[in-house]
Structure formats: C-alpha cells, structure tokens
Motif scaffolding. Structure first.
Motif, PDB file in Angstrom:
ATOM      1  N   MET A   1       0.795  -1.229   0.000  1.00 53.14           N
ATOM      2  CA  MET A   1       0.000   0.000   0.000  1.00 53.14           C
ATOM      3  C   MET A   1       0.825   1.276   0.000  1.00 53.14           C
ATOM      4  N   TYR A   2       2.048   1.207   0.489  1.00 51.72           N
ATOM      5  CA  TYR A   2       2.860   2.414   0.645  1.00 51.72           C
ATOM      6  C   TYR A   2       4.267   2.163   0.117  1.00 51.72           C
ATOM      7  N   GLY A   3       4.910   3.253  -0.289  1.00 49.66           N
ATOM      8  CA  GLY A   3       6.246   3.149  -0.838  1.00 49.66           C
ATOM      9  C   GLY A   3       6.228   2.939  -2.334  1.00 49.66           C
ATOM     10  N   PRO A   4       7.299   3.313  -3.011  1.00 43.55           N
ATOM     11  CA  PRO A   4       7.355   3.154  -4.472  1.00 43.55           C
ATOM     12  C   PRO A   4       7.338   1.702  -4.924  1.00 43.55           C
ATOM     13  N   HIS A   5       7.688   0.778  -4.008  1.00 39.66           N
ATOM     14  CA  HIS A   5       7.667  -0.650  -4.356  1.00 39.66           C
ATOM     15  C   HIS A   5       6.668  -1.441  -3.500  1.00 39.66           C
ATOM     16  N   GLY A   6       5.902  -0.721  -2.678  1.00 38.33           N
ATOM     17  CA  GLY A   6       4.906  -1.390  -1.844  1.00 38.33           C
ATOM     18  C   GLY A   6       5.468  -2.069  -0.620  1.00 38.33           C
ATOM     19  N   ALA A   7       6.652  -1.651  -0.159  1.00 40.04           N
ATOM     20  CA  ALA A   7       7.258  -2.302   1.006  1.00 40.04           C
ATOM     21  C   ALA A   7       6.676  -1.823   2.326  1.00 40.04           C
ATOM     22  N   GLY A   8       5.828  -0.777   2.303  1.00 38.97           N
ATOM     23  CA  GLY A   8       5.187  -0.333   3.528  1.00 38.97           C
ATOM     24  C   GLY A   8       5.537   1.099   3.894  1.00 38.97           C
TER      25      GLY A   8
END
Length: 557
Positions: A309-316
C-alpha cells in the motif's frame, strides 16, 4: 518478586531447562482457577521451594481465616454464571459454554458471520448463499488492491496447482520445503532490503512465534508494546514469559520514559505497527528507531496493513518515509544516512491483505531469521503453505514492486470517499492512512446499521465491536479499493445517509471532537502526498483518474 524469580532461574536447573509454556501448563489446572498439584509436587522435592511453600501456606492460611465468609459469598456469586464449579459433581461444560455466550449476547458483542462470496470477475461484488443471489458490494475487504483476482497471480497459481498439487506435504523440515518457499522468501527479503525472510502460515503466527521465541530466549528480555498493538503481538509477548511494558499509543515521551528506566545492557524489543487497522493511525517509525538506538533496543515493526500500500515498491510505511530515495533504488540519503526501512531490525507482513493471497512473514538479518527458523515452534511444527499459494504470492509481490497504479488509485478513492462522507456529516475518525473508520459508538446500533446496509442496500460493511475496539468506540470500517469507482461510491453515500437518518445515529458535529471526529489535527494529512499521487492542482476531479490514466502517472514515479 521479579528479582526473586530471576535469581531462582539462575540457581534452579529445572527452571533453566523449562520453557515458560511448560511452567504455565504445570501451574494452571484444566479449569484455570486454582494451582495444579503438578508444579507443587515438583517444588516440594526442592530443598529451597519446599521451605518457601510451607511459609507461604502458613501466611495464606492466616490471611484467609478472617475472610471465609466473603469467600463463600464470592463462590455463591460465581456458581450461577459458571455452573459446575465446586458443585461436588462433574464440571458442567455445557453450562459454562452457555454462560460465556449469554454474556456476549448481553453486551451486544456476540459476532455474527455473513456468508459473503467475493467474485473474482465482478470485483468488488459478491454473492451471498448461492451464486445466483442478488449481488452485494463489499466495502470492508482487506484485499485492498484486488490482487486476489489479478490475472498474473491466478495464471501462476493455476499452473503451479496443476504441476505440484494442492498441498505442501508437510512441515518445512520434513517435506514442505521447496523452490516456491525459497523464491518467495528471497522476494520478500528483496522487497524490504533485508538479508533474509521467513514465511509462516499467517502473520498472526509470525508475530506470535517471533516475539515468543525472542522474548523467551534473550536473557531478562523486556518487550515494550504499543497499547494499540494487534492481538497477535500481545499473544506472542504473553507466550514469551518476558517482562512487558505497555506504552501509550504512539506516545514517544511515554516510551522513552520506560526505556530510560531499564539498564542499557538489558535486551529490549520495541513492538509496534505502521498502520493501526481499526483507527488508521500511523506509527512514528523514524522516532522509535531513534529511541531504540539511544537505549539499546531492537525494533519489531508490524507492516501488515501497509505492505503493498505504501512506498514506491509497496514495502510499507517504512519505505514510504524515504519515498524518493527508494524510488531511485538507493539505500541511503545523499548525506549517507540509512533509510528508515534499513534501520528497522525486524519487519513483519502479510500475504493475505494487499497481496490477495494468504500467509505471513518476517524479514531481517540472516542470523535473526535463522534463529527463529531453528527455535520457533510456530514455524517448526506447522505445515507449509501450498506451492500454488506461495507461487501466487511471489507473483503478487513482484507485480506490486514494479507497478504503482493500484495503490495510487486506491489512495485517490480513499481521499474522495473520506471527503464525501465528511460533507454529509458521517463521523469519520481522521487519520493519514487508507482506512476509513466511521464512528457509531454503540455495539447494538453498529450491528443494526451493518444489517440494514446489507439487507436494504446490498452493501457489506462489517460492524466492529469489543474486544477489537473499546466499548463506546464501536464503528463501521470502510476500505475502498481500486475497483470502488464513482458509481459504487455514490451508492454508499446514499445508503449511509439513509441508515444514519433512520437509526438516528449521531452526526459528526455532535461528537465534540471525540477520537478527533469533526476536527483537523496536524499529522492526519494523507501519507501519500499530492506529488507522489501525480496531483498537480488543488481543484481536481479524482474521478477523472481512470485506471489507465493512473498507470501512466505511475510509470513516471
């Protein structure tokens, strides 16, 4: 008492060799209300404990002698609620079950399950009992990005299922370790920029097993836990037998005071979350890392509701806090400072929410992960996830690592829905995340509102009550997805307006700022900035952001 217990642990060979779970089973009888003879029998053979028990027994006897009347009245009070206690006959198990359920019904916290069958080809729609039933729109799923119906994920799962079958065949150490587990863990480690990762059957198990193992193995460990932490962390701390210190939710001053009260050499774990799922608040990750460095603690961050959901790669959220650095593929700032994500010692996440599959994991240093792999019963004795599930999860994580469109569209729908609800006076608890908690404040009314939405409007939003939230803070929890466009949103607004009016539920202006309702506070601005979402003007029609347009925005991130 704790000091005595620690000294006893060093002196007593039995205590040194016995895990906390064994002690609890020995010290608690099956009925759970009096000491078992098992531990007493062992203690009676100890030259130290035998004398101590004799002294304590004498003290207890003198203390109770003046209170037998009160004790008798107390048991008389218990008997009607829990039949069978001290009745002289066999314990009344059915009576106990009935009393427990009656109590849940009485305080309106009894949980009812709706038969909701989400349809992959009609997301976010579902049917109820039968496939030909009238469709309902699901507004409370944790499948935040709709990845459970992603064609790349489904294709990979079909291929793997056909080739390798339905089940894993056993635990990882017997017959459940395979290429799918290896690849998934390598992908998760890469996602969080950690040396290693370990996959569990769920993140509940991951949190429980990891905290229980570290808390019980680190000598004299103290675990500092946010007061709003998930039940899985609370359970893991309890199972560890370690000393627990609870700090007020997101209160850095309270956390620091508790850290400062402990010796620097004492092992300490700070356990907290990035997104708290029932209120939508965000943990102060960077500041907690600062405190951990200052006071010799390690950090345990639950990113369950943030991964994907968050971060450019979805790592949080930890990745999102250094968005531009990670978007460029760097691991530190221009000044050489480590990113927040790199500073966190242990990250836990799930494959069952934004990634649309099932399972949980931890990520961290290779030695930490290997320690949990080697010592945690929750990992060692649990059957591995099926190959198709792990293969699908790998594709889902990799897809979200390289595509921003889904989470951007989800954020845009969240912003629009929050604003629209606030405009008609629906009491939204403000927060900077993708969660939309709508305050009701009464368990019975929340259940009625949920039932009316489903029956009369074809909208499924589950009521949330105690013990998930405090009594008086009952709510509906709404979670938009990329699929909840304008038509679905307008239907939701119309339905909530009608239900709020019919049931006479309090509007935002009548709450007086309770839980922040109706108020704007610094820190509740969306975590995703306008620039990160590709918004370039103050007045913009978010409905104009169709999925294909968002994909174009994401390509430039």
């Amino acid at each position: 008492m704790e000091a005595l217990a620690r000294r006893s642990l060093k002196m007593c060979p039995f205590l040194r060799r016995t895990v906390p779970a064994t002690l609890r089973s020995l010290s608690t009888s099956p009925s759970g209300h009096r000491a078992s003879s098992s531990l007493q029998a062992i203690a009676s053979r100890c030259p130290v404990m035998n004398k101590a028990m004799a002294v304590q027994s004498a003290r207890v006897g003198r203390r109770l002698s003046g209170h037998r009347g009160n004790q008798a009245r107390s048991h008389a009070t218990l008997a009607p609620s829990y039949p069978g206690i001290d009745s002289g006959g066999p314990f009344d198990y059915k009576g106990f079950y009935q009393a427990a359920l009656d109590a849940k019904h009485k305080d309106k916290s009894y949980r009812y399950f709706n038969n909701i069958n989400r349809l992959a080809r009609e997301f976010p729609r579902a049917h109820m009992d039968a496939p030909d039933d009238k469709r309902v729109t699901v507004w409370c799923s944790n499948d935040y990005l709709g990845m459970s119906k992603n064609p790349h994920v489904l294709q990979k799962m079909h291929e793997t299922l056909d080739m390798y079958g339905a089940g894993a065949g056993g635990t990882r150490n017997i017959s459940g370790h395979n290429q799918h587990a290896v690849e998934l863990e390598a992908t998760l480690a890469r996602l969080h920029r950690k040396e290693a990762a370990l996959v569990f059957s769920s993140c509940y198990v991951a949190n429980d097993a990891t905290l229980a193992t570290l808390g019980s193995k680190l000598p004299d460990c103290v675990i500092l836990s946010d007061s709003s932490n998930h039940a899985s962390m609370i359970q893991g701390i309890r199972h560890s037998g370690a000393r627990k210190m609870v700090f007020r939710h997101n209160d850095l001053d309270d956390l620091e005071a508790k850290l400062a009260s402990l010796p620097l050499h004492t092992p300490k774990i700070i356990a907290f979350e990035s997104v708290y799922s029932m209120c939508g608040s965000i943990g102060p990750i960077r500041q907690i890392c600062d405190l951990a460095d200052r006071y010799g603690a390690i950090t345990f961050l639950d990113e369950v509701h943030a991964v994907g959901m968050y971060g450019p790669h979805g790592a949080g959220v930890a990745e999102h806090l250094d968005y531009d650095i990670h978007a460029m593929g760097h691991s530190e700032s221009a000044s050489g400072q480590k990113t927040v994500m790199d500073r966190v010692d242990i990250i836990t996440g799930t494959l069952g929410k934004a990634y649309g599959c099932v399972g949980g994991y931890i990520a961290g240093s290779a030695k930490m992960v290997d320690t949990i792999r080697s010592l945690a019963p929750g990992f060692i004795f649990t059957t591995s996830l099926p190959p198709a599930t792990m293969a699908g999860a790998t594709v889902s994580v990799e897809y979200q690592m390289s595509h921003n469109a889904d989470r951007i569209l989800q954020q845009l729908h969240t912003r629009t829905t929050k604003a629209a609800l606030q405009d008609i006076g629906i009491p939204v608890i403000p927060n900077p995340s993708h969660i939309i908690p709508v305050l009701v404040g009464n368990a019975e009314v929340a259940k009625k509102a949920s039932d009316m939405l489903l029956k009369d409007w074809g909208i499924y939003v589950q009521a949330i009550n105690y013990p998930t939230v405090a009594v008086g803070e009952e709510r509906l929890r709404i979670t938009p997805t990329p699929g909840h466009g304008q038509e679905f949103r307008q239907h939701l607004l119309t339905a909530l307006e009608a239900v709020w009016t019919e049931l006479g539920i309090r509007r935002a202006e009548t709450w007086g700022g309770f839980l922040g309702v109706g108020q704007q506070h610094p820190g509740n601005e969306p975590l995703w900035t306008d620039a990160q979402l590709g918004l370039t003007t103050d007045a913009i029609d978010l409905d104009a952001f169709a999925p294909e347009k968002v994909a174009g925005v994401a390509a430039g991130c």
